[in-house]
Design an enzyme around this catalytic site. Sequence first.
Site, short mmCIF file in Angstrom:
data_model
loop_
_atom_site.label_atom_id
_atom_site.label_comp_id
_atom_site.label_asym_id
_atom_site.label_seq_id
_atom_site.Cartn_x
_atom_site.Cartn_y
_atom_site.Cartn_z
N SER A 145 12.17 5.51 65.30
CA SER A 145 12.72 4.45 66.17
C SER A 145 11.81 3.24 66.04
CB SER A 145 12.71 4.95 67.61
OG SER A 145 12.80 3.87 68.52
N TYR A 158 8.83 9.32 74.85
CA TYR A 158 9.68 9.00 73.69
C TYR A 158 8.88 8.21 72.65
CZ TYR A 158 13.76 7.18 71.14
OH TYR A 158 14.68 6.85 70.17
#
Length: 261
Positions: A145, A158
């Site tokens: 990401s 995350y």
Amino acid sequence: MYPSLKGKVVAVTGASSGLGKAIAQRFAEEGAKVVVNYLTEDDKPELVIDEIKTKGGEASKIQGDVSQEDDVKRIVQFAVETYGTLDVMVNNAGIQAEIPTEELSLDNWNKVIQTNLTGAFLGSREAIKHMLDHNIKGCVINMSSVHQQIPWPHFAHYAASKGGIKLLTETLALEYASSGIRVNNIAPGAIDTPINAEKFADPEAKKDVIDLIPMGYVGKPEEIAACVAWLASSEASYVTGITLYADGGMTKYPSFQAGKG
Ligand code: NAI
């Protein structure tokens, strides 16, 4: 289209929705044999399989939780038993949840780390073991990401998992380069998938995100699938250990756009 992908065996984790679904569909269109991993029957994996088969592609589904070692072994074994080998492993499955860090329980931390980071480790390890044992010059692609680079308050677990994936990818690339196994990373920006559905249902929240994207739009799952297909193809034969950012410029300091600063 990449002729080198025809007939290759590709496993995609978390492939019943979002990016995983688009990646599975793209590989099937390329003529690959695709293993569609899903977590629960509620994910309706048969819809992906049906769509692929309707278009003349080849795909099979296998349940498995990527955070569980035995399940990941089963996914790789399934690919080998069903299609004879495994050429490409796409560690795509991932979860996120917004929680301020002072309220982040150890259980929530562990769940995200185990799914996103441990899942990518287990998938990489099992795929690489098979490739080494059978002298396959295969390829592993991990789904990271932009938050492997951009800090993200309320998403510490995350961001930590994606930062971990970056160095996992780079380390494995170096470790297995001499065996001809390529390991690469994709870092999507904001893409229109179920993971963002709640946020994007609010037009203001969606606009806030778009304001962070120099290209001015939320990406489409197919745009990520195209990157995965290229990395897996022989066109990327000399590429290993990279992060391919597919983010509409999000990591390029959007606040400096239009000559500011
Ligand atoms: P999604 O929520 O549609 O897909 C995630 C998939 O992973 C789901 O099918 C889910 O069932 C599966 N999954 C979750 N936990 C699992 C487990 N333990 N075992 C097996 N499967 C599991 O979301 P999306 O967007 O398609 O996400 C795919 C990947 O892309 C994730 O790793 C996510 O972090 C990453 N990503 C997504 C971005 C976006 O804007 N959509 C941006 C950057 C990265």
